[in-house]
Design an enzyme around this catalytic site. Structure first.
Site, PDB file in Angstrom:
ATOM      1  N   VAL A 196       0.817  -1.225   0.000  1.00  0.00           N
ATOM      2  CA  VAL A 196       0.000   0.000   0.000  1.00  0.00           C
ATOM      3  C   VAL A 196       0.854   1.281   0.000  1.00  0.00           C
ATOM      4  O   VAL A 196       0.347   2.355  -0.283  1.00  0.00           O
ATOM      5  CB  VAL A 196      -1.012   0.062   1.175  1.00  0.00           C
ATOM      6  CG1 VAL A 196      -2.070  -1.017   1.059  1.00  0.00           C
ATOM      7  CG2 VAL A 196      -0.320   0.031   2.525  1.00  0.00           C
ATOM      8  N   ASN A 239      -7.228  -1.955   6.398  1.00  0.00           N
ATOM      9  CA  ASN A 239      -6.689  -2.619   7.585  1.00  0.00           C
ATOM     10  C   ASN A 239      -5.164  -2.643   7.622  1.00  0.00           C
ATOM     11  O   ASN A 239      -4.574  -2.626   8.705  1.00  0.00           O
ATOM     12  CB  ASN A 239      -7.241  -4.062   7.601  1.00  0.00           C
ATOM     13  CG  ASN A 239      -6.475  -4.973   8.519  1.00  0.00           C
ATOM     14  OD1 ASN A 239      -6.634  -4.914   9.738  1.00  0.00           O
ATOM     15  ND2 ASN A 239      -5.604  -5.820   7.952  1.00  0.00           N
ATOM     16  N   TYR A 275       3.348   6.024  16.297  1.00  0.00           N
ATOM     17  CA  TYR A 275       2.256   5.093  15.972  1.00  0.00           C
ATOM     18  C   TYR A 275       0.915   5.699  16.398  1.00  0.00           C
ATOM     19  O   TYR A 275      -0.057   5.692  15.630  1.00  0.00           O
ATOM     20  CB  TYR A 275       2.466   3.732  16.653  1.00  0.00           C
ATOM     21  CG  TYR A 275       1.294   2.786  16.406  1.00  0.00           C
ATOM     22  CD1 TYR A 275       1.044   2.287  15.138  1.00  0.00           C
ATOM     23  CD2 TYR A 275       0.420   2.435  17.446  1.00  0.00           C
ATOM     24  CE1 TYR A 275      -0.054   1.448  14.897  1.00  0.00           C
ATOM     25  CE2 TYR A 275      -0.666   1.605  17.211  1.00  0.00           C
ATOM     26  CZ  TYR A 275      -0.890   1.109  15.930  1.00  0.00           C
ATOM     27  OH  TYR A 275      -1.974   0.288  15.689  1.00  0.00           O
ATOM     28  N   PRO A 308      -9.570  -0.846  17.802  1.00  0.00           N
ATOM     29  CA  PRO A 308      -9.290  -1.923  18.755  1.00  0.00           C
ATOM     30  C   PRO A 308      -8.242  -1.519  19.784  1.00  0.00           C
ATOM     31  O   PRO A 308      -7.396  -0.661  19.534  1.00  0.00           O
ATOM     32  CB  PRO A 308      -8.738  -3.054  17.873  1.00  0.00           C
ATOM     33  CG  PRO A 308      -8.985  -2.634  16.447  1.00  0.00           C
ATOM     34  CD  PRO A 308      -9.028  -1.142  16.470  1.00  0.00           C
TER      35      PRO A 308
HETATM   36  P1  NDP Z   1      -0.709  -8.161  11.709  1.00  0.00           P
HETATM   37  O1  NDP Z   1       0.748  -7.837  11.736  1.00  0.00           O
HETATM   38  O2  NDP Z   1      -1.133  -9.525  12.090  1.00  0.00           O
HETATM   39  O3  NDP Z   1      -1.310  -7.818  10.269  1.00  0.00           O
HETATM   40  C1  NDP Z   1      -0.980  -6.635   9.607  1.00  0.00           C
HETATM   41  C2  NDP Z   1      -1.330  -6.784   8.143  1.00  0.00           C
HETATM   42  O4  NDP Z   1      -1.009  -5.551   7.460  1.00  0.00           O
HETATM   43  C3  NDP Z   1      -0.529  -7.890   7.465  1.00  0.00           C
HETATM   44  O5  NDP Z   1      -1.318  -8.519   6.496  1.00  0.00           O
HETATM   45  C4  NDP Z   1       0.593  -7.091   6.821  1.00  0.00           C
HETATM   46  O6  NDP Z   1       1.186  -7.734   5.728  1.00  0.00           O
HETATM   47  C5  NDP Z   1      -0.185  -5.875   6.365  1.00  0.00           C
HETATM   48  N1  NDP Z   1       0.699  -4.803   5.961  1.00  0.00           N
HETATM   49  C6  NDP Z   1       1.622  -4.157   6.709  1.00  0.00           C
HETATM   50  N2  NDP Z   1       2.285  -3.270   5.950  1.00  0.00           N
HETATM   51  C7  NDP Z   1       1.758  -3.354   4.705  1.00  0.00           C
HETATM   52  C8  NDP Z   1       2.020  -2.718   3.491  1.00  0.00           C
HETATM   53  N3  NDP Z   1       2.957  -1.766   3.385  1.00  0.00           N
HETATM   54  N4  NDP Z   1       1.293  -3.039   2.394  1.00  0.00           N
HETATM   55  C9  NDP Z   1       0.348  -3.991   2.480  1.00  0.00           C
HETATM   56  N5  NDP Z   1       0.071  -4.661   3.594  1.00  0.00           N
HETATM   57  C10 NDP Z   1       0.762  -4.346   4.702  1.00  0.00           C
HETATM   58  O7  NDP Z   1      -1.401  -7.081  12.671  1.00  0.00           O
HETATM   59  P2  NDP Z   1      -2.946  -6.760  12.965  1.00  0.00           P
HETATM   60  O8  NDP Z   1      -3.827  -7.696  12.236  1.00  0.00           O
HETATM   61  O9  NDP Z   1      -3.068  -6.650  14.422  1.00  0.00           O
HETATM   62  O10 NDP Z   1      -3.032  -5.304  12.335  1.00  0.00           O
HETATM   63  C11 NDP Z   1      -4.043  -4.914  11.416  1.00  0.00           C
HETATM   64  C12 NDP Z   1      -4.420  -3.468  11.678  1.00  0.00           C
HETATM   65  O11 NDP Z   1      -4.988  -3.382  12.981  1.00  0.00           O
HETATM   66  C13 NDP Z   1      -3.261  -2.479  11.647  1.00  0.00           C
HETATM   67  O12 NDP Z   1      -3.698  -1.303  10.997  1.00  0.00           O
HETATM   68  C14 NDP Z   1      -3.007  -2.190  13.130  1.00  0.00           C
HETATM   69  O13 NDP Z   1      -2.446  -0.933  13.334  1.00  0.00           O
HETATM   70  C15 NDP Z   1      -4.424  -2.280  13.669  1.00  0.00           C
HETATM   71  N6  NDP Z   1      -4.547  -2.506  15.094  1.00  0.00           N
HETATM   72  C16 NDP Z   1      -3.992  -3.599  15.678  1.00  0.00           C
HETATM   73  C17 NDP Z   1      -4.136  -3.811  17.034  1.00  0.00           C
HETATM   74  C18 NDP Z   1      -3.501  -4.941  17.746  1.00  0.00           C
HETATM   75  O14 NDP Z   1      -3.375  -4.877  18.998  1.00  0.00           O
HETATM   76  N7  NDP Z   1      -3.109  -6.024  17.081  1.00  0.00           N
HETATM   77  C19 NDP Z   1      -4.936  -2.877  17.843  1.00  0.00           C
HETATM   78  C20 NDP Z   1      -5.446  -1.741  17.126  1.00  0.00           C
HETATM   79  C21 NDP Z   1      -5.281  -1.596  15.801  1.00  0.00           C
HETATM   80  P3  NDP Z   1       2.721  -8.283   5.800  1.00  0.00           P
HETATM   81  O15 NDP Z   1       2.618  -9.606   6.492  1.00  0.00           O
HETATM   82  O16 NDP Z   1       3.136  -8.356   4.383  1.00  0.00           O
HETATM   83  O17 NDP Z   1       3.494  -7.293   6.598  1.00  0.00           O
HETATM   84  C1  8X3 Z   2      -2.703  -1.391  18.611  1.00  0.00           C
HETATM   85  C2  8X3 Z   2      -3.096  -1.365  20.051  1.00  0.00           C
HETATM   86  O1  8X3 Z   2      -2.445  -0.505  22.337  1.00  0.00           O
HETATM   87  O2  8X3 Z   2      -0.748  -1.614  21.044  1.00  0.00           O
HETATM   88  O3  8X3 Z   2      -3.109  -0.243  17.939  1.00  0.00           O
HETATM   89  O4  8X3 Z   2      -1.457   0.560  20.432  1.00  0.00           O
HETATM   90  S1  8X3 Z   2      -1.859  -0.712  20.988  1.00  0.00           S
END
Ligand code: NDP
Ligand code: 8X3
Length: 256
Positions: free
Chosen positions: A63, A89, A155, A185
């Site tokens: 992205v 996402n 972040y 989340p």
């Molecule tokens: P994961 O690391 O499990 O998943 C992140 C996803 O984003 C992966 O598919 C990753 O692909 C993809 N991604 C990262 N960078 C890029 C890029 N440059 N282009 C395309 N895809 C990319 O983490 P989460 O599922 O937890 O995260 C998903 C979203 O949720 C994020 O936006 C995160 O900030 C948000 N979030 C997460 C929380 C948490 O506690 N886990 C809480 C709040 C929000 P790849 O494997 O190729 O890197």
């Molecule tokens: C992901 C949740 O609390 O690690 O956005 O920032 S936290």
């Protein structure tokens, strides 16, 4: 009755919340456009979603690379170009250093992915939604966007930007039937912390010690709920926390 299936595009569908959304929307009768960087993982998620009855199209791109995103979206034809739901996402956190000690490359990656990548996808997909007078953008923000926590600095700023960008879009499409949602989340156990700590799994596991965190499916349920509301109902924002998390900074952990 042969009802046409709706189509959802999910960015970052190869892991965690994105992968859980793929499963949930497949179960919910949608066709899926799954985007991500890792083609092997994309094909594994595709196969799992197809086993649940979805038709799935995979688009491999980063992205952060606007031209890759543009040509991936331009390649969509026929029913695949009518996207009903965009789940923005893809995102990540890198590091937990103090702001005056942080890694500037990490900052750039977070800003390019979480803010600029999300904006790129929004700019490419929303015009079609406005033209069709139908669609839904669901951005994955975070509790981190509500207030900074120690070491969260950049972040948290990116997720704060996601909130403002989401609110801005909601104003800009208010004349249409396009809906805009920010899901925020708290702690979700995915690959997120492993990425944040540059692959240090032990460090990542500590984040979830003494608390039952959310899982990707918990967030996918909320995303799907928002997408499933009647068209006159716009779930604008949802903060979803584990029961023992009060906000971005306060987490009650059971003594180990
Ligand atoms: P994961 O690391 O499990 O998943 C992140 C996803 O984003 C992966 O598919 C990753 O692909 C993809 N991604 C990262 N960078 C890029 C890029 N440059 N282009 C395309 N895809 C990319 O983490 P989460 O599922 O937890 O995260 C998903 C979203 O949720 C994020 O936006 C995160 O900030 C948000 N979030 C997460 C929380 C948490 O506690 N886990 C809480 C709040 C929000 P790849 O494997 O190729 O890197
Ligand atoms: C992901 C949740 O609390 O690690 O956005 O920032 S936290």
């Amino acid at each position: 009755m042969n009802m046409e299936k709706k189509t959802v595009m999910i960015t970052g569908a190869t892991s965690g919340i994105g992968e859980a959304c793929a499963r949930k929307f497949a179960q919910g009768g949608y066709n899926l456009i799954l985007t991500g960087r890792n083609s092997e993982r994309l094909n594994a998620v595709k196969a799992a979603a197809e086993a649940l009855g979805a038709e799935v199209l995979v688009l491999q791109f980063d992205v952060r690379h606007r031209e890759e995103a543009e040509s991936a979206v331009a390649s969509l034809t026929g029913k695949w170009s009518n996207i009903d739901v965009l789940v923005n996402n893809a995102g990540l956190a890198l590091g937990l250093e103090k702001e005056y000690e942080g890694d500037m490359d990490d900052w750039e990656t977070m800003i390019d992915t979480n803010i600029k990548g999300l904006l790129t996808m929004t700019r490419l997909i929303v015009p079609g939604m406005v033209a069709r007078d139908h669609g839904h953008v669901i951005n994955i923000g975070s509790v981190a966007g509500d207030a900074a926590y120690a070491g969260g600095n950049v972040y948290c700023a990116t997720k704060s930007a996601v909130k403002t960008i989401t609110d801005g879009l909601r104003i800009d499409v208010a004349e249409s039937n396009v809906r805009v949602t920010n899901i925020k989340p708290g702690l979700v156990e995915t690959n997120f912390s492993v990425v944040r700590f540059h692959g240090d799994k032990d460090h990542a596991d500590n984040v979830y010690k003494g608390i039952k965190p959310l899982c990707g499916d918990d967030i996918a349920d909320v995303v799907f709920y928002a997408a499933s509301a009647p068209e006159h109902v716009q779930i604008a924002e949802v903060l979803v926390l584990a029961t023992h998390q009060a906000n971005g900074s306060f987490i009650y952990r059971k003594p180990q």
